[in-house]
Every structure is written in structure tokens, then in C-alpha cells.
Design a protein around this motif. Structure first.
Motif, PDB file in Angstrom:
ATOM      1  N   SER A   1      34.741  47.484  39.772  1.00  0.00           N
ATOM      2  CA  SER A   1      33.763  46.629  38.736  1.00  0.00           C
ATOM      3  C   SER A   1      35.045  46.052  37.610  1.00  0.00           C
ATOM      4  CB  SER A   1      33.057  47.334  38.054  1.00  0.00           C
ATOM      5  OG  SER A   1      32.530  46.440  36.712  1.00  0.00           O
ATOM      6  N   TYR A   2      35.211  44.612  37.503  1.00  0.00           N
ATOM      7  CA  TYR A   2      36.098  44.073  36.689  1.00  0.00           C
ATOM      8  C   TYR A   2      35.674  44.308  35.259  1.00  0.00           C
ATOM      9  CZ  TYR A   2      39.158  40.604  34.595  1.00  0.00           C
ATOM     10  OH  TYR A   2      40.077  39.824  33.847  1.00  0.00           O
ATOM     11  N   ARG A   3      34.381  44.124  35.135  1.00  0.00           N
ATOM     12  CA  ARG A   3      34.122  44.482  33.526  1.00  0.00           C
ATOM     13  C   ARG A   3      34.329  46.087  33.377  1.00  0.00           C
ATOM     14  NH1 ARG A   3      27.922  42.363  32.530  1.00  0.00           N
ATOM     15  NH2 ARG A   3      28.370  40.441  32.895  1.00  0.00           N
ATOM     16  N   LYS A   4      34.363  46.968  34.165  1.00  0.00           N
ATOM     17  CA  LYS A   4      34.740  48.227  33.822  1.00  0.00           C
ATOM     18  C   LYS A   4      36.443  48.127  33.368  1.00  0.00           C
ATOM     19  CE  LYS A   4      31.665  51.102  36.136  1.00  0.00           C
ATOM     20  NZ  LYS A   4      31.232  52.073  37.139  1.00  0.00           N
ATOM     21  N   PHE A   5      37.271  47.257  34.156  1.00  0.00           N
ATOM     22  CA  PHE A   5      38.691  47.022  33.774  1.00  0.00           C
ATOM     23  C   PHE A   5      38.632  46.599  32.586  1.00  0.00           C
ATOM     24  CE2 PHE A   5      42.181  44.016  33.957  1.00  0.00           C
ATOM     25  CZ  PHE A   5      43.401  45.057  34.343  1.00  0.00           C
ATOM     26  N   VAL A   6      38.014  45.496  32.269  1.00  0.00           N
ATOM     27  CA  VAL A   6      37.966  44.818  30.940  1.00  0.00           C
ATOM     28  C   VAL A   6      37.789  45.896  29.812  1.00  0.00           C
ATOM     29  CG1 VAL A   6      37.172  43.063  29.379  1.00  0.00           C
ATOM     30  CG2 VAL A   6      37.862  42.407  31.717  1.00  0.00           C
ATOM     31  N   GLY A   7      36.775  46.585  29.964  1.00  0.00           N
ATOM     32  CA  GLY A   7      36.261  47.471  29.175  1.00  0.00           C
ATOM     33  C   GLY A   7      37.430  48.595  28.707  1.00  0.00           C
TER      34      GLY A   7
ATOM     35  N   THR B   1      48.981  50.585  42.084  1.00  0.00           N
ATOM     36  CA  THR B   1      49.060  48.917  42.576  1.00  0.00           C
ATOM     37  C   THR B   1      49.751  48.030  41.267  1.00  0.00           C
ATOM     38  OG1 THR B   1      46.663  49.164  43.529  1.00  0.00           O
ATOM     39  CG2 THR B   1      47.461  46.944  42.725  1.00  0.00           C
ATOM     40  N   GLU B   2      50.588  47.458  41.924  1.00  0.00           N
ATOM     41  CA  GLU B   2      51.090  46.443  40.983  1.00  0.00           C
ATOM     42  C   GLU B   2      50.881  44.946  41.210  1.00  0.00           C
ATOM     43  OE1 GLU B   2      55.437  46.854  40.921  1.00  0.00           O
ATOM     44  OE2 GLU B   2      55.357  48.649  40.853  1.00  0.00           O
ATOM     45  N   PHE B   3      50.451  44.218  40.038  1.00  0.00           N
ATOM     46  CA  PHE B   3      49.971  43.173  40.315  1.00  0.00           C
ATOM     47  C   PHE B   3      51.156  42.060  40.139  1.00  0.00           C
ATOM     48  CE2 PHE B   3      46.217  45.431  38.958  1.00  0.00           C
ATOM     49  CZ  PHE B   3      45.245  44.881  39.821  1.00  0.00           C
ATOM     50  N   GLU B   4      51.052  41.098  40.777  1.00  0.00           N
ATOM     51  CA  GLU B   4      52.034  39.850  40.827  1.00  0.00           C
ATOM     52  C   GLU B   4      51.894  39.189  39.578  1.00  0.00           C
ATOM     53  OE1 GLU B   4      51.720  37.499  44.277  1.00  0.00           O
ATOM     54  OE2 GLU B   4      52.067  39.143  45.565  1.00  0.00           O
ATOM     55  N   LYS B   5      53.197  38.718  38.944  1.00  0.00           N
ATOM     56  CA  LYS B   5      52.904  37.897  37.737  1.00  0.00           C
ATOM     57  C   LYS B   5      52.216  36.711  37.984  1.00  0.00           C
ATOM     58  CE  LYS B   5      55.449  36.268  33.813  1.00  0.00           C
ATOM     59  NZ  LYS B   5      56.625  36.368  33.202  1.00  0.00           N
ATOM     60  N   GLN B   6      51.074  36.538  37.133  1.00  0.00           N
ATOM     61  CA  GLN B   6      50.086  35.537  37.306  1.00  0.00           C
ATOM     62  C   GLN B   6      50.332  34.256  36.291  1.00  0.00           C
ATOM     63  OE1 GLN B   6      47.871  35.472  39.749  1.00  0.00           O
ATOM     64  NE2 GLN B   6      48.580  37.189  40.451  1.00  0.00           N
ATOM     65  N   GLN B   7      50.106  33.034  37.031  1.00  0.00           N
ATOM     66  CA  GLN B   7      50.315  32.056  35.889  1.00  0.00           C
ATOM     67  C   GLN B   7      48.811  32.011  35.189  1.00  0.00           C
ATOM     68  OE1 GLN B   7      53.062  30.831  35.783  1.00  0.00           O
ATOM     69  NE2 GLN B   7      52.621  28.453  35.132  1.00  0.00           N
ATOM     70  N   PHE B   8      49.009  32.051  33.800  1.00  0.00           N
ATOM     71  CA  PHE B   8      47.729  32.212  33.098  1.00  0.00           C
ATOM     72  C   PHE B   8      47.073  30.993  32.951  1.00  0.00           C
ATOM     73  CE2 PHE B   8      45.937  32.646  28.703  1.00  0.00           C
ATOM     74  CZ  PHE B   8      44.992  33.564  29.067  1.00  0.00           C
TER      75      PHE B   8
ATOM     76  N   SER C   1      39.699  37.019  39.567  1.00  0.00           N
ATOM     77  CA  SER C   1      39.849  36.718  41.019  1.00  0.00           C
ATOM     78  C   SER C   1      40.880  37.557  41.799  1.00  0.00           C
ATOM     79  CB  SER C   1      40.281  35.355  41.073  1.00  0.00           C
ATOM     80  OG  SER C   1      41.351  34.913  40.362  1.00  0.00           O
ATOM     81  N   VAL C   2      42.081  37.797  40.969  1.00  0.00           N
ATOM     82  CA  VAL C   2      43.220  38.870  41.675  1.00  0.00           C
ATOM     83  C   VAL C   2      42.401  40.130  41.647  1.00  0.00           C
ATOM     84  CG1 VAL C   2      45.500  39.615  41.289  1.00  0.00           C
ATOM     85  CG2 VAL C   2      45.029  37.240  40.856  1.00  0.00           C
ATOM     86  N   PHE C   3      41.926  40.520  40.625  1.00  0.00           N
ATOM     87  CA  PHE C   3      41.468  41.954  40.607  1.00  0.00           C
ATOM     88  C   PHE C   3      40.396  42.372  41.843  1.00  0.00           C
ATOM     89  CE2 PHE C   3      38.434  45.368  39.557  1.00  0.00           C
ATOM     90  CZ  PHE C   3      39.462  46.232  38.911  1.00  0.00           C
ATOM     91  N   ASN C   4      39.464  41.384  41.990  1.00  0.00           N
ATOM     92  CA  ASN C   4      38.589  41.572  43.165  1.00  0.00           C
ATOM     93  C   ASN C   4      38.961  41.331  44.423  1.00  0.00           C
ATOM     94  OD1 ASN C   4      36.591  41.813  40.939  1.00  0.00           O
ATOM     95  ND2 ASN C   4      35.763  39.667  41.021  1.00  0.00           N
ATOM     96  N   LYS C   5      40.208  40.630  44.694  1.00  0.00           N
ATOM     97  CA  LYS C   5      40.815  40.620  45.985  1.00  0.00           C
ATOM     98  C   LYS C   5      41.416  41.973  46.227  1.00  0.00           C
ATOM     99  CE  LYS C   5      42.485  35.823  46.220  1.00  0.00           C
ATOM    100  NZ  LYS C   5      43.359  34.787  46.307  1.00  0.00           N
TER     101      LYS C   5
END
Length: 130
Positions: free
Chosen positions: A25-31, A101-108, A15-19
Motif C-alpha cells: 500500500s502506497y498509503r502506508k508508505f506515505v504514512g 530496494t533502491e529507487f532510481e532518482k526520479q524527476q519530480f 507509480s514507481v512504488f506500485n511498479k
């Protein structure tokens, strides 16, 4: 590479990646994160083979030093591209918003699949390092 890959998988939910990147593609990120994990395990496997086959301490030292240098080549090439040493097109690609890009610390949020996968990765790492 293993801690970075596991951290990225855990702390950057879809959700954060897509925002931040709606056209990526999130799949490419995971890959990419999974490939980073694989690279770390291949490095550890190579170190293990070197330790088993080495005949002397200096052989181990030089072989591990060479492996470390090879594993750092991608970071060196990325830095050179950012400095415009390898051309303007590569500099534009490496200084894109995506890489800064820096991602904010997310609650897992524990989903069952993610939780099982990450626990498996942590256990495998523990077994390998022991």
C-alpha cells in the motif's frame, strides 16, 4: 528523520512504488514517511524544551545525548534483527526485498498538492531552525 522523510515523499512517486511493490500500500508508505517527519519534529521540540529548562551546560549535553540514543534505538534494533540476534523470524522480516530496494532518482513531477505540502515543510523547517 526530517530530511529522510521529506526525501522519501518527494522522490518515490506512487507509480514507481506500485511498479516495484504491486501488493503493498502506497498509503502506508506515505504514512510511515509522515511519522518519520513527526518523529523529527518531536525530537526538535524535546531539544527546545531541554534548552529552555536546563540549568547548566552539562545538563544540556547529557539530556541531548540521551535523546539521541533513544532516537537511534530503532536503527539498532533493526540492525540486530538483520544479524539474527533477535530470532529467525525477525531476521527474515528485516532482510526482505522491501528493505533492500533502491529507487532510481526520479524527476519530480510537480503536482499542486505535493508542491504546496513540500514547500510548507521546507518553510516550517527554516522557521524552526532560525
Amino acid at each position: 528523520e526530517i530530511p529522510t522523510g521529506a526525501y522519501l515523499l518527494r522522490m518515490v512517486p506512487q507509480s514507481v512504488f506500485n511498479k516495484k511493490f504491486p501488493n503493498r500500500s502506497y498509503r502506508k508508505f506515505v504514512g510511515a514517511a509522515m511519522l518519520r517527519l513527526c518523529l523529527g519534529y518531536i525530537f526538535l521540540l524535546n531539544v527546545f524544551v531541554i534548552l529552555v529548562k536546563a540549568t547548566g551546560v552539562l545538563d544540556i549535553f547529557y539530556d541531548v545525548l540521551a535523546l539521541q540514543f533513544i532516537s537511534e534505538l530503532d536503527d539498532i534494533a533493526f540492525s540486530l534483527c538483520k544479524l539474527d540476534v533477535l530470532g529467525k523470524q525477525l531476521q527474515r522480516a528485516c532482510t526482505a526485498k522491501l528493505f533492500q530496494t533502491e529507487f532510481e532518482k526520479q524527476q519530480f513531477r510537480k503536482t499542486r498538492k505535493a508542491s504546496i505540502f513540500l514547500k510548507t515543510v521546507y518553510v516550517v523547517n527554516l522557521v524552526i531552525f532560525l
